[in-house]
Design an enzyme around this catalytic site. Structure first.
Site, short mmCIF file in Angstrom:
data_model
loop_
_atom_site.label_atom_id
_atom_site.label_comp_id
_atom_site.label_asym_id
_atom_site.label_seq_id
_atom_site.Cartn_x
_atom_site.Cartn_y
_atom_site.Cartn_z
N ARG A 42 -25.29 51.73 92.64
CA ARG A 42 -24.18 51.09 92.01
C ARG A 42 -23.67 51.81 90.82
O ARG A 42 -24.33 52.33 90.14
CB ARG A 42 -24.90 49.78 91.47
N CYS B 299 -32.07 55.18 122.78
CA CYS B 299 -32.73 54.06 122.00
C CYS B 299 -31.18 52.95 121.92
O CYS B 299 -31.56 51.99 122.16
CB CYS B 299 -32.84 54.56 120.50
N GLU C 290 -11.47 64.17 100.00
CA GLU C 290 -12.67 63.65 99.98
C GLU C 290 -13.58 64.97 99.82
O GLU C 290 -13.34 65.95 100.73
CB GLU C 290 -12.90 62.92 101.20
N ILE D 102 -16.72 50.01 90.56
CA ILE D 102 -16.37 49.06 91.71
C ILE D 102 -17.75 49.05 92.50
O ILE D 102 -17.98 49.74 93.54
CB ILE D 102 -15.40 49.78 92.86
N CYS E 175 -32.08 62.77 121.03
CA CYS E 175 -30.72 63.05 121.54
C CYS E 175 -30.14 64.16 120.62
O CYS E 175 -29.25 64.91 120.78
CB CYS E 175 -29.86 61.97 121.43
N HIS F 150 -18.81 38.93 101.00
CA HIS F 150 -19.06 38.03 100.23
C HIS F 150 -17.98 37.03 100.07
O HIS F 150 -16.86 37.14 100.09
CB HIS F 150 -19.15 38.60 98.67
N VAL G 220 -11.93 67.82 94.10
CA VAL G 220 -10.94 68.00 93.21
C VAL G 220 -11.41 68.33 91.83
O VAL G 220 -12.73 67.82 91.62
CB VAL G 220 -10.30 66.54 92.86
N SER H 190 -20.70 45.82 94.03
CA SER H 190 -20.42 44.66 94.74
C SER H 190 -19.81 43.82 94.01
O SER H 190 -20.05 43.47 92.89
CB SER H 190 -21.89 44.16 95.06
N CYS I 41 -28.11 59.17 124.17
CA CYS I 41 -28.98 58.42 123.00
C CYS I 41 -29.39 57.18 123.75
O CYS I 41 -28.89 56.18 124.16
CB CYS I 41 -28.27 57.93 121.65
#
Ligand code: FAD
Length: 485
Positions: free
Chosen positions: A312, A411, A32, A344, A451, A50, A171, A346, A409
């Site tokens: 998208r 909140c 990655e 790829i 925070c 979905h 890569v 939705s 944190c």
């Protein structure tokens, strides 16, 4: 180093493939380019599981969506990921919308979706009192999931089952080896040999394919912008969608409850030249509010705490006249053993586990016998959210570890113990985004105003990094540049 399988891209699809591969005796690596998984399309979407009624029957999209929904819920249970099968409404304002809603329902039934029915005004009001519409398609099997939690859980479970992760590694070259397999060159200068190669690089998948062969696939970026409401005044139990636009750009601006209790408004659909431009724009934000208020007028009283954008990877251009393109999940004819995944979009989040099964069992399994990994453990425990515990359970936990009593944190009421667990994640991801996605800190109303300094101190303490080395999310997003006193 030689691997059986290398996966390019740590989005939900790549991570689902990594977990699927870890069920077998395959030496697997995931590469990655960002400092953590889930930094691409997978982190910025609606988080809807979905049902599959919007999709052309007979397509890979329909198959993977319907199969994926069934697998997603059991995986979410195994991996301790927040999800909810809450149902969904696609609403029509007038009688003229009824034939379209009925057509959607019939299409869904052909795709194998269950729990579809047409409901009228009274029933809509019972499900969602704030929504004004005359007719709706009710889908009882639709759900919501926290997309970044799901992706991270898939990755961490794969890592615990033996998959290696090289983060911060891009890569940059691929060559095919004479005796079979591939050699990858990477930004970290390590060269990797692999027998099988999966290209699940999202927006960059066509570029990755170009590293080894000429082809005609083009990925057209289409940005979707969102607003997030403050959860204090959010009240929505299921996603509410309009009748979708006919140009295939998306499903229209909808309102969606998140598992964390906020409401998401969006997404827009704008084709761009730059697939990395995930900024938000004033005009679109105003339009989102306008369209969302039409679905649910009472949203007007809500305050918004943040906006974001997702991209998208469309396989057709804006004015092409096309309104549908199927997922591409195929082995290269010229370079067997290399599997390319393109377009790829939705419902890719919902489909990811089914795509993963297909890639491993059918595509890679057609080349090699897949020996079961008897040590494979499908279970993974997420970080306990202490603010969700009963008083009794909280006291018990805090007695074992006093760090649960120190709130960092305010909140989201996230304790020091939760942030430390997030920093000690099995992938070794240390960006602020990595801590945020794992602990839910910095996600509340102040958006890290209070925070942030304390979290930076904790990362420094735990990892030995200097404060200047800590990035927000992408490799080039340095946060601090030196002391002022
Ligand atoms: C606006 C919007 C709303 C959506 N809503 C939903 C929804 O509600 N439900 C649903 O099911 N689906 C939804 N989707 C679709 C879903 O989000 C995607 O299909 C899915 O996240 C795609 O995952 P991916 O792993 O293919 O891509 P990504 O998450 O983008 O992962 C690809 C990864 O590859 C990495 N990479 C790229 N190039 C390289 C390189 N050279 N070397 C190493 N790594 C590289 C990237 O950094 C990235 O992390 C939505 C999408 C959008 C944009």
């Amino acid at each position: 180093m030689k691997y059986d399988l290398t996966i390019i891209g740590g989005g939900v699809v790549g991570c689902a493939i990594a977990r699927e591969a870890s069920k077998y005796k395959l030496k697997t690596l995931l590469i990655e380019k960002e400092p953590d998984v889930c930094e691409g399309i997978s982190k910025a979407n609606s988080g809807v599981l979905h049902a599959g009624f919007n999709i052309r029957p007979g397509s890979l999209k329909a198959r993977f969506n319907v199969e994926g929904l069934k697998i997603c819920t059991s995986i979410a249970e195994e991996l301790d990921v927040d999800y909810k099968i809450c149902g969904k409404l696609v609403v029509g304002k007038s009688d003229e919308d009824l034939p379209y809603l009925t057509k959607l329902m019939e299409q869904g039934k052909r795709n194998g979706c269950s729990g579809l029915s047409i409901v009228g005004k009274d029933e809509i009001q019972r499900y969602e009192p704030g929504v004004s519409a005359k007719w709706a398609l009710l889908s009882e099997s639709t759900g919501i999931i926290t997309p970044f939690q799901f992706t991270i859980a898939l990755a961490e479970n794969a890592a615990e089952n033996g998959t290696e992760f090289h983060l911060n590694t891009e890569v940059t070259g691929i060559e095919s080896l004479r005796g079979g397999g591939f050699r990858l060159t990477n930004s970290d200068k390590r060269s990797i040999d692999t027998e099988f190669l999966v290209n699940s690089a999202g927006m960059k998948s066509a570029d990755i394919k170009s590293l080894i062969e000429e082809h005609n696939n083009v990925v057209y970026p289409c940005r979707g912008e969102y607003y997030i409401t403050d959860k204090e005044n959010a009240s929505l139990s299921m996603p509410v969608y309009p009748i979708p636009p006919t140009d295939g750009s998306g499903l229209g601006v909808h309102i969606t409850p998140s598992c964390n209790g906020n409401i998401l408004l969006g997404p827009s659909a704008d084709y761009l030249d730059d697939g990395e431009d995930v900024s938000n724009t004033a005009d679109v934000m105003a339009q989102l509010k306008k369209e969302a208020y039409e679905l649910m007028p009472e949203l007007k009283g809500h305050s918004f705490i943040k906006n974001y954008s997702g991209m998208r990877p469309k396989l057709f251009a804006k004015d092409s006249g096309e309104s549908f393109a199927d997922f591409i999940v195929e082995e290269s004819e010229r370079f067997p053993g290399m599997i390319n995944l393109m377009g790829i979009e939705s419902p890719g989040l919902t489909s990811a586990p089914a795509i993963a099964k297909y890639v491993i069992e059918e595509l890679i399994g057609s080349h090699t016998y897949l020996y079961e990994n008897h040590a494979y453990n499908p279970q993974r425990k997420g970080i306990i959210r202490s603010s969700k515990l009963s008083d009794v359970d909280f006291k018990r936990l805090a007695a074992l570890n006093p760090d649960y009593s120190e709130i960092i944190c305010r909140c989201e009421q996230i304790s020091r113990a939760e942030i430390i667990q997030a920093i000690r994640n099995p992938l070794g991801a240390r960006s602020l985004g990595a801590i945020k996605k794992r602990s839910y800190s910095m996600m509340g109303r102040c958006q890290s105003g209070f925070c942030l300094p304390r979290i930076i101190d904790l990362i420094v303490e735990e990892t030995g990094l200097s404060a200047e080395e800590i990035v927000k999310s992408s490799t080039d997003s340095q946060v601090l540049f030196g002391r002022i006193k």
